[in-house]
Design an enzyme around this catalytic site. Structure first.
Site, PDB file in Angstrom:
ATOM      1  N   LYS A  11      42.974   1.037  42.284  1.00  0.00           N
ATOM      2  CA  LYS A  11      44.273   0.379  42.068  1.00  0.00           C
ATOM      3  C   LYS A  11      44.222  -0.438  40.791  1.00  0.00           C
ATOM      4  O   LYS A  11      43.148  -0.879  40.339  1.00  0.00           O
ATOM      5  CB  LYS A  11      44.674  -0.502  43.249  1.00  0.00           C
ATOM      6  CG  LYS A  11      43.738  -1.675  43.577  1.00  0.00           C
ATOM      7  CD  LYS A  11      43.955  -2.932  42.732  1.00  0.00           C
ATOM      8  CE  LYS A  11      42.942  -4.025  43.063  1.00  0.00           C
ATOM      9  NZ  LYS A  11      42.766  -5.017  42.012  1.00  0.00           N
ATOM     10  N   ILE A  97      32.239  -0.018  39.108  1.00  0.00           N
ATOM     11  CA  ILE A  97      31.875  -0.957  40.185  1.00  0.00           C
ATOM     12  C   ILE A  97      32.121  -2.401  39.746  1.00  0.00           C
ATOM     13  O   ILE A  97      31.908  -2.744  38.587  1.00  0.00           O
ATOM     14  CB  ILE A  97      30.389  -0.731  40.546  1.00  0.00           C
ATOM     15  CG1 ILE A  97      30.237   0.673  41.144  1.00  0.00           C
ATOM     16  CG2 ILE A  97      29.876  -1.773  41.525  1.00  0.00           C
ATOM     17  CD1 ILE A  97      28.857   1.228  41.030  1.00  0.00           C
ATOM     18  N   GLY A 100      37.382  -4.857  39.349  1.00  0.00           N
ATOM     19  CA  GLY A 100      38.779  -5.268  39.576  1.00  0.00           C
ATOM     20  C   GLY A 100      39.691  -4.103  39.895  1.00  0.00           C
ATOM     21  O   GLY A 100      40.919  -4.211  39.825  1.00  0.00           O
ATOM     22  N   LEU A 101      39.085  -2.952  40.252  1.00  0.00           N
ATOM     23  CA  LEU A 101      39.884  -1.755  40.570  1.00  0.00           C
ATOM     24  C   LEU A 101      39.842  -1.433  42.063  1.00  0.00           C
ATOM     25  O   LEU A 101      40.321  -0.371  42.492  1.00  0.00           O
ATOM     26  CB  LEU A 101      39.349  -0.547  39.784  1.00  0.00           C
ATOM     27  CG  LEU A 101      39.446  -0.658  38.260  1.00  0.00           C
ATOM     28  CD1 LEU A 101      38.679   0.478  37.591  1.00  0.00           C
ATOM     29  CD2 LEU A 101      40.903  -0.632  37.801  1.00  0.00           C
ATOM     30  N   ALA A 102      39.258  -2.317  42.852  1.00  0.00           N
ATOM     31  CA  ALA A 102      39.159  -2.157  44.316  1.00  0.00           C
ATOM     32  C   ALA A 102      38.414  -0.887  44.719  1.00  0.00           C
ATOM     33  O   ALA A 102      38.750  -0.267  45.734  1.00  0.00           O
ATOM     34  CB  ALA A 102      40.540  -2.196  44.976  1.00  0.00           C
ATOM     35  N   GLY A 103      37.396  -0.519  43.941  1.00  0.00           N
ATOM     36  CA  GLY A 103      36.646   0.701  44.246  1.00  0.00           C
ATOM     37  C   GLY A 103      36.035   0.678  45.648  1.00  0.00           C
ATOM     38  O   GLY A 103      36.158   1.633  46.403  1.00  0.00           O
ATOM     39  N   SER A 105      36.894  -1.205  48.198  1.00  0.00           N
ATOM     40  CA  SER A 105      37.971  -1.229  49.203  1.00  0.00           C
ATOM     41  C   SER A 105      38.599   0.156  49.342  1.00  0.00           C
ATOM     42  O   SER A 105      38.970   0.575  50.448  1.00  0.00           O
ATOM     43  CB  SER A 105      39.057  -2.230  48.800  1.00  0.00           C
ATOM     44  OG  SER A 105      38.524  -3.524  48.696  1.00  0.00           O
ATOM     45  N   ASP A 138      41.733  -6.301  50.188  1.00  0.00           N
ATOM     46  CA  ASP A 138      42.496  -5.223  49.532  1.00  0.00           C
ATOM     47  C   ASP A 138      42.516  -3.922  50.334  1.00  0.00           C
ATOM     48  O   ASP A 138      43.144  -2.940  49.926  1.00  0.00           O
ATOM     49  CB  ASP A 138      41.874  -4.882  48.168  1.00  0.00           C
ATOM     50  CG  ASP A 138      42.077  -5.981  47.145  1.00  0.00           C
ATOM     51  OD1 ASP A 138      42.994  -6.798  47.321  1.00  0.00           O
ATOM     52  OD2 ASP A 138      41.316  -5.999  46.160  1.00  0.00           O
TER      53      ASP A 138
HETATM   54  O1  C5P Z   1      38.272 -10.067  50.773  1.00  0.00           O
HETATM   55  P1  C5P Z   1      37.259  -9.678  49.766  1.00  0.00           P
HETATM   56  O2  C5P Z   1      35.951  -9.329  50.382  1.00  0.00           O
HETATM   57  O3  C5P Z   1      37.733  -8.665  48.803  1.00  0.00           O
HETATM   58  O4  C5P Z   1      37.016 -10.996  48.914  1.00  0.00           O
HETATM   59  C1  C5P Z   1      35.826 -11.296  48.222  1.00  0.00           C
HETATM   60  C2  C5P Z   1      35.788 -12.799  47.973  1.00  0.00           C
HETATM   61  O5  C5P Z   1      36.830 -13.185  47.079  1.00  0.00           O
HETATM   62  C3  C5P Z   1      36.014 -13.644  49.226  1.00  0.00           C
HETATM   63  O6  C5P Z   1      34.816 -13.909  49.883  1.00  0.00           O
HETATM   64  C4  C5P Z   1      36.648 -14.895  48.678  1.00  0.00           C
HETATM   65  O7  C5P Z   1      35.646 -15.768  48.211  1.00  0.00           O
HETATM   66  C5  C5P Z   1      37.424 -14.415  47.469  1.00  0.00           C
HETATM   67  N1  C5P Z   1      38.850 -14.222  47.758  1.00  0.00           N
HETATM   68  C6  C5P Z   1      39.686 -15.326  47.805  1.00  0.00           C
HETATM   69  N2  C5P Z   1      41.020 -15.146  48.055  1.00  0.00           N
HETATM   70  C7  C5P Z   1      41.524 -13.902  48.264  1.00  0.00           C
HETATM   71  C8  C5P Z   1      40.698 -12.765  48.214  1.00  0.00           C
HETATM   72  C9  C5P Z   1      39.351 -12.967  47.953  1.00  0.00           C
HETATM   73  O8  C5P Z   1      39.242 -16.460  47.614  1.00  0.00           O
HETATM   74  N3  C5P Z   1      42.847 -13.759  48.474  1.00  0.00           N
END
Ligand code: C5P
Length: 301
Positions: A11, A97, A100-103, A105, A138
């Site tokens: 994404k 990797i 920032g492209l949500a690979g 996820s 994501d």
């Molecule tokens: O949810 P995800 O594993 O992608 O997020 C990685 C880290 O990014 C989380 O542990 C959190 O520290 C931070 N994060 C956040 N607010 C969000 C999404 C992610 O602080 N909305």
């Protein structure tokens, strides 16, 4: 054994603002996300048994254990399914990797869709999205893909009517950024004034003219992340100096330029002094109950 092949599209964010840190440690976000045709490919074999194994091609240093989101997705899926199964996942990586492209996820979402399909769709798309939200912000969006406005910590997904098709040049210089660090850095820096709204950005996208998008694209992370990513920062400057609308995606460091015309994108790609991935916007193919983007399905035994 049932074999399912799923593609996992990356994404990009057209617009991304970040609010205050919440009591649960996450941050509220408001973001406009679009899946693109740069994708990983997963071959998922489901058989009798009680194991989850992962094999990765095309990427070094990626964990093949529980901290890989593809494995985590299979675990969460089986927990909800309630029966042990033997699952082998072959993951062919193409998405950069930690970019920032949500690979990761996207891979997790593909595992959820693929297992669901292999087992005759016991869960709805909404249930798969809820499962995804249990272990990543994501993943819910990646389950359904297309274009959506995502809020909450990212897991509240409001699908939007597709825009005209866009063409992207996506560039990653290998500067990896920890999402967690990028979010926590924002707590120390004052909130930036936004010059656009998510609504304005969506309306501009609907008009279909990428050359007028620059003033509408927005990413809160650019100011904090780009100063320590000189390669990404330089590539973004090149895109913009050549007249393209361009932005960093997610928490970086991948940057992209967007075009409404395929030829323009390819012409610019040919003259760039760095490597880019060419991609197009992709929208979900909503078939029967699954909504997954599938290339093929095979069954034997
Ligand atoms: O949810 P995800 O594993 O992608 O997020 C990685 C880290 O990014 C989380 O542990 C959190 O520290 C931070 N994060 C956040 N607010 C969000 C999404 C992610 O602080 N909305």
């Amino acid at each position: 054994m049932t074999r399912t092949v799923e593609i996992a599209p990356a994404k990009i964010n057209y617009w991304l603002s970040v609010g205050e840190k919440r009591p649960d440690g996450y941050h509220d976000v408001s973001t406009l996300m679009q899946t693109v045709s740069l994708c990983d490919r997963l071959t998922i074999d489901v058989s009798e048994g009680d194991f989850i194994t992962l094999e990765i091609r095309g990427a070094e240093g990626l964990s093949m254990g529980q901290d890989n989101l593809a494995v985590r997705a299979a675990q969460v899926f089986l927990h909800h399914y309630g029966h042990p199964l033997g699952i082998h996942i072959l993951l062919e990586k193409r998405i950069p990797i930690a970019g920032g492209l949500a690979g990761g996820s996207a891979d997790a979402a593909a595992v959820l869709r693929g297992l669901n399909r292999a087992l005759g769709c016991p869960f709805s798309i909404e249930q798969l999205m809820d499962m995804g939200a249990e272990f990543g912000s994501d993943i819910s969006f990646c389950v359904v893909g297309g274009l959506a406005h995502c809020t909450g910590r990212g897991e509240i997904v409001e699908p939007l009517e597709p825009t005209p098709k866009y063409y992207f040049l996506i560039a990653n210089g290998g500067e990896s950024v920890s999402t967690q660090v990028a979010f926590s850095e924002l707590d120390a820096s004052p909130s930036m004034r936004q010059f656009t709204s998510v609504q304005d950005c969506y309306e501009a996208l609907i008009r279909g003219d990428a050359s007028t998008l620059q003033g509408q694209l927005y990413n809160r992370f650019e100011d904090s992340v780009l100063p320590r990513c000189p390669i990404a920062s330089g590539m973004l400057s090149v895109f913009r100096s050549l007249g393209a609308s361009a932005l960093m995606s997610g928490s970086g460091s991948t940057v992209y330029a967007v075009f409404s015309n395929e030829e323009e994108a390819k012409n610019m790609q040919a003259i760039l002094p760095f490597k880019t991935h060419y991609a197009e916007s992709v929208f979900p193919i909503l078939d029967d109950k699954a909504g997954q983007i599938a290339l093929e399905e095979e069954e034997d035994g």
